[in-house]
Scaffold this motif. Structure first.
Motif, PDB file in Angstrom:
ATOM      1  N   ALA A 282       0.817  -1.214   0.000  1.00 32.29           N
ATOM      2  CA  ALA A 282       0.000   0.000   0.000  1.00 32.29           C
ATOM      3  C   ALA A 282       0.853   1.269   0.000  1.00 32.29           C
ATOM      4  N   LEU A 283       2.177   1.105   0.063  1.00 33.40           N
ATOM      5  CA  LEU A 283       3.065   2.268   0.137  1.00 33.40           C
ATOM      6  C   LEU A 283       2.874   3.212  -1.050  1.00 33.40           C
ATOM      7  N   ARG A 284       2.796   4.499  -0.730  1.00 36.30           N
ATOM      8  CA  ARG A 284       2.746   5.531  -1.767  1.00 36.30           C
ATOM      9  C   ARG A 284       3.998   6.421  -1.727  1.00 36.30           C
ATOM     10  N   TYR A 285       4.578   6.527  -0.543  1.00 36.58           N
ATOM     11  CA  TYR A 285       5.766   7.381  -0.377  1.00 36.58           C
ATOM     12  C   TYR A 285       6.825   6.587   0.377  1.00 36.58           C
ATOM     13  N   PHE A 286       7.991   6.463  -0.222  1.00 34.06           N
ATOM     14  CA  PHE A 286       9.094   5.716   0.405  1.00 34.06           C
ATOM     15  C   PHE A 286      10.347   6.584   0.287  1.00 34.06           C
ATOM     16  N   SER A 287      10.930   6.919   1.434  1.00 35.52           N
ATOM     17  CA  SER A 287      12.158   7.723   1.442  1.00 35.52           C
ATOM     18  C   SER A 287      13.099   7.162   2.490  1.00 35.52           C
ATOM     19  N   MET A 288      14.358   6.916   2.077  1.00 36.00           N
ATOM     20  CA  MET A 288      15.320   6.320   2.998  1.00 36.00           C
ATOM     21  C   MET A 288      16.747   6.697   2.598  1.00 36.00           C
ATOM     22  N   MET A 289      17.517   7.120   3.585  1.00 38.60           N
ATOM     23  CA  MET A 289      18.951   7.308   3.403  1.00 38.60           C
ATOM     24  C   MET A 289      19.633   6.079   3.992  1.00 38.60           C
ATOM     25  N   VAL A 290      20.441   5.403   3.178  1.00 40.25           N
ATOM     26  CA  VAL A 290      20.979   4.099   3.568  1.00 40.25           C
ATOM     27  C   VAL A 290      22.494   4.149   3.699  1.00 40.25           C
ATOM     28  N   TYR A 291      22.966   3.551   4.771  1.00 41.08           N
ATOM     29  CA  TYR A 291      24.399   3.357   4.979  1.00 41.08           C
ATOM     30  C   TYR A 291      24.680   1.883   4.696  1.00 41.08           C
ATOM     31  N   GLY A 292      25.208   1.578   3.527  1.00 44.21           N
ATOM     32  CA  GLY A 292      25.479   0.187   3.161  1.00 44.21           C
ATOM     33  C   GLY A 292      25.579   0.029   1.653  1.00 44.21           C
ATOM     34  N   ARG A 293      25.955  -1.164   1.221  1.00 41.89           N
ATOM     35  CA  ARG A 293      26.139  -1.454  -0.203  1.00 41.89           C
ATOM     36  C   ARG A 293      24.937  -2.246  -0.716  1.00 41.89           C
ATOM     37  N   ILE A 294      24.012  -1.566  -1.316  1.00 40.87           N
ATOM     38  CA  ILE A 294      22.827  -2.206  -1.891  1.00 40.87           C
ATOM     39  C   ILE A 294      22.799  -1.900  -3.379  1.00 40.87           C
ATOM     40  N   GLU A 295      22.745  -2.957  -4.183  1.00 39.79           N
ATOM     41  CA  GLU A 295      22.825  -2.770  -5.623  1.00 39.79           C
ATOM     42  C   GLU A 295      21.515  -3.062  -6.349  1.00 39.79           C
ATOM     43  N   TYR A 296      20.592  -3.751  -5.686  1.00 41.81           N
ATOM     44  CA  TYR A 296      19.363  -4.145  -6.370  1.00 41.81           C
ATOM     45  C   TYR A 296      18.151  -3.790  -5.503  1.00 41.81           C
ATOM     46  N   LEU A 297      17.129  -3.204  -6.105  1.00 38.91           N
ATOM     47  CA  LEU A 297      15.941  -2.764  -5.381  1.00 38.91           C
ATOM     48  C   LEU A 297      14.708  -3.506  -5.894  1.00 38.91           C
ATOM     49  N   PRO A 298      14.291  -4.577  -5.226  1.00 42.46           N
ATOM     50  CA  PRO A 298      13.123  -5.357  -5.675  1.00 42.46           C
ATOM     51  C   PRO A 298      11.808  -4.690  -5.265  1.00 42.46           C
ATOM     52  N   ILE A 299      11.459  -3.628  -5.933  1.00 45.78           N
ATOM     53  CA  ILE A 299      10.278  -2.853  -5.541  1.00 45.78           C
ATOM     54  C   ILE A 299       9.097  -3.088  -6.477  1.00 45.78           C
ATOM     55  N   LYS A 301       6.652  -5.012  -6.465  1.00 42.09           N
ATOM     56  CA  LYS A 301       5.341  -5.248  -5.865  1.00 42.09           C
ATOM     57  C   LYS A 301       4.654  -3.954  -5.426  1.00 42.09           C
ATOM     58  N   LEU A 302       5.412  -2.876  -5.326  1.00 41.56           N
ATOM     59  CA  LEU A 302       4.884  -1.629  -4.773  1.00 41.56           C
ATOM     60  C   LEU A 302       4.178  -0.817  -5.875  1.00 41.56           C
ATOM     61  N   LEU A 303       3.088  -1.358  -6.367  1.00 40.48           N
ATOM     62  CA  LEU A 303       2.412  -0.776  -7.528  1.00 40.48           C
ATOM     63  C   LEU A 303       1.681   0.524  -7.217  1.00 40.48           C
ATOM     64  N   ASN A 304       1.502   0.854  -5.927  1.00 39.72           N
ATOM     65  CA  ASN A 304       0.845   2.106  -5.556  1.00 39.72           C
ATOM     66  C   ASN A 304       1.841   3.226  -5.278  1.00 39.72           C
ATOM     67  N   LEU A 305       3.112   2.928  -5.432  1.00 38.51           N
ATOM     68  CA  LEU A 305       4.145   3.900  -5.074  1.00 38.51           C
ATOM     69  C   LEU A 305       4.085   5.134  -5.971  1.00 38.51           C
ATOM     70  N   GLN A 306       4.102   6.306  -5.328  1.00 37.01           N
ATOM     71  CA  GLN A 306       4.120   7.584  -6.044  1.00 37.01           C
ATOM     72  C   GLN A 306       5.502   8.239  -5.987  1.00 37.01           C
ATOM     73  N   THR A 307       6.138   8.167  -4.821  1.00 39.41           N
ATOM     74  CA  THR A 307       7.463   8.772  -4.623  1.00 39.41           C
ATOM     75  C   THR A 307       8.408   7.720  -4.073  1.00 39.41           C
ATOM     76  N   PHE A 308       9.550   7.543  -4.753  1.00 37.85           N
ATOM     77  CA  PHE A 308      10.567   6.599  -4.281  1.00 37.85           C
ATOM     78  C   PHE A 308      11.902   7.330  -4.222  1.00 37.85           C
ATOM     79  N   ILE A 309      12.405   7.491  -2.994  1.00 38.48           N
ATOM     80  CA  ILE A 309      13.689   8.163  -2.762  1.00 38.48           C
ATOM     81  C   ILE A 309      14.573   7.191  -2.004  1.00 38.48           C
ATOM     82  N   PHE A 310      15.671   6.799  -2.615  1.00 42.32           N
ATOM     83  CA  PHE A 310      16.575   5.819  -2.010  1.00 42.32           C
ATOM     84  C   PHE A 310      18.002   6.323  -2.215  1.00 42.32           C
ATOM     85  N   LEU A 311      18.556   6.908  -1.174  1.00 44.41           N
ATOM     86  CA  LEU A 311      19.861   7.553  -1.290  1.00 44.41           C
ATOM     87  C   LEU A 311      20.905   6.793  -0.487  1.00 44.41           C
TER      88      LEU A 311
END
Length: 399
Positions: A282-299, A301-311
């Motif tokens: 049900a997520l519409r807004y996702f924002s996250m500042m991440v400390y780590g090595r992430i190379e793949y974002l399996p998102i 399923k998040l078909l209702n997402l309006q804003t995706f911020i992944f820094l």
């Protein structure tokens, strides 16, 4: 400040005095009518109101802002009676009750937008873009009348709150647009009181058990929170404005928040993208500042997402890869990473991301005709200067 006090001793270097009666009258009329003259029919009520605002600029501005849209004498008399009834209370209570009186005259959709300022920490300077996107994700207003863009409607509501002196402009861009805003501490207190009384907002300043009956949860602590209950059917947003580097986000129990619309996390330590987050459909807004090595974002399923911020933290020069299923996410409006790589061009069977308005961090290797056709409605585009990883095709078979 200390130097100023020492130099001016024994006098106060910054004496804060109430406005003189004429100054109070001029300020009130300017805010209520846009000029220093008051129409004759409102003068009696206006004088009662100004006198009972005790020369306090905030109170004068807010009450005048409320009355700026009232044009009947009955409405003015009602406000005058409410303000003058607040006697035999201390200054703080007087201010708080007058502000609450002004809040009560707001239409319901403006009340919700105003109360949402409570999820931010006191005295914080808030990005207008972020605020508007959060309002939209929360569904705090509806589109009425002629077809308009959601951001345009939200911007209009923000200007209404500014005109009523409930919100202050902090910074403007070179072209005059508002970049950041904030609210007065007393108004922030009002947000917390009113939203708590309606079970809208729960604010935690220490590690604590989150109740089930609040719509918004904001944790003003670096210790996170505890979610011991099986489900949180009423909670729609979780805000963690402080970094929780030492805390495992999986321990927050976000999988209990099945109907979560907003997840706003300042900074967290991750080694992979948690499946629990991928299941918050049900997520519409996702924002996250991440400390780590992430190379793949399996998102996907998040078909209702309006804003995706992944820094990712600036120490990690990594291009994050988006799944093929990104092209199914038709509600997506804003996509922001430090460096983004699309694993595929849009398949013919999917429509373009027709609602996508802004993209930042697009990897140069994705600047192809096929990709641009898939994001052709974008108005703001930022290109990353990071090279694409050698492992860019590692997840190409995934959704």
């Amino acid at each position: 400040m200390e130097v100023a006090r020492y130099a001016s001793y024994p006098k106060n270097p910054f004496p804060m005095c109430p406005l003189e009666p004429k100054e109070s009258w001029d300020l009130f009329c300017q805010k209520a009518f846009g000029e220093k003259d008051c129409p004759t029919k409102f003068q009696t009520s206006a004088k009662v109101i100004v006198e009972n605002c005790k020369g306090l600029p905030l109170i004068l501005s807010v009450v005048a802002g409320t009355l700026s849209s009232k044009r009947t004498l009955d409405e003015w008399n009602q406000v005058a009676q409410g303000v003058s009834s607040l006697v035999n209370v201390d200054d703080y209570q007087h201010c708080s009750r007058v502000l609450a009186l002004s809040y009560n005259y707001l239409p319901s959709h403006l009340k919700a937008c105003f109360l949402y300022f409570g999820v931010f920490t006191k005295a914080s300077e808030i990005s207008v873009k972020k605020l508007i996107r959060l309002w939209i994700a929360e569904g705090l207003f509806e589109l009425r009348g002629r077809l308009r863009d959601l951001e345009e409607v939200a911007d209009s509501l923000l200007h209404d709150l500014i005109d009523k002196s409930l919100v202050m402009v902090s910074k403007r861009s070179l072209d005059g647009k508002i970049k950041t805003c904030k609210i007065h501490d007393l108004l922030h207190d009002l947000c917390l009181i009113e939203s708590e009384s309606e079970n809208l907002l729960y604010v935690s300043n220490s590690k604590t058990v989150v109740p089930q009956d609040h719509r918004w949860v904001s944790v003003h602590s670096d210790r996170g929170f505890i979610s011991p209950f099986g489900t949180y059917n009423k909670t729609r947003s979780v805000h963690l404005p402080y970094g929780i580097l030492e805390f495992n986000i999986l321990k927050l129990g976000l999988d209990h928040f099945k109907l979560l619309r907003v997840l706003n996390v300042a900074r967290v330590k991750l080694i992979s993208f948690p499946s629990e987050l991928s299941n918050l459909v049900a997520l519409r807004y996702f924002s996250m500042m991440v400390y780590g090595r992430i190379e793949y974002l399996p998102i996907y399923k998040l078909l209702n997402l309006q804003t995706f911020i992944f820094l990712l933290d600036s120490r990690y020069s990594i291009t994050v890869q988006l799944p093929n299923g990104i092209w199914k996410m038709s509600q997506l409006r804003h996509l922001h990473c430090r460096s983004i790589y699309f694993l595929s061009s849009p398949p013919n069977k999917y429509r373009v991301l027709e609602n996508l308005r802004s993209v930042s961090g697009l990897n140069p290797s994705c600047c192809t005709k096929e990709i641009f056709q898939g994001i052709k409605k974008v108005k703001q585009l930022g290109i990353s200067n990071l090279p694409c990883s050698n492992k860019q095709n590692k997840h190409s078979s995934k959704k």
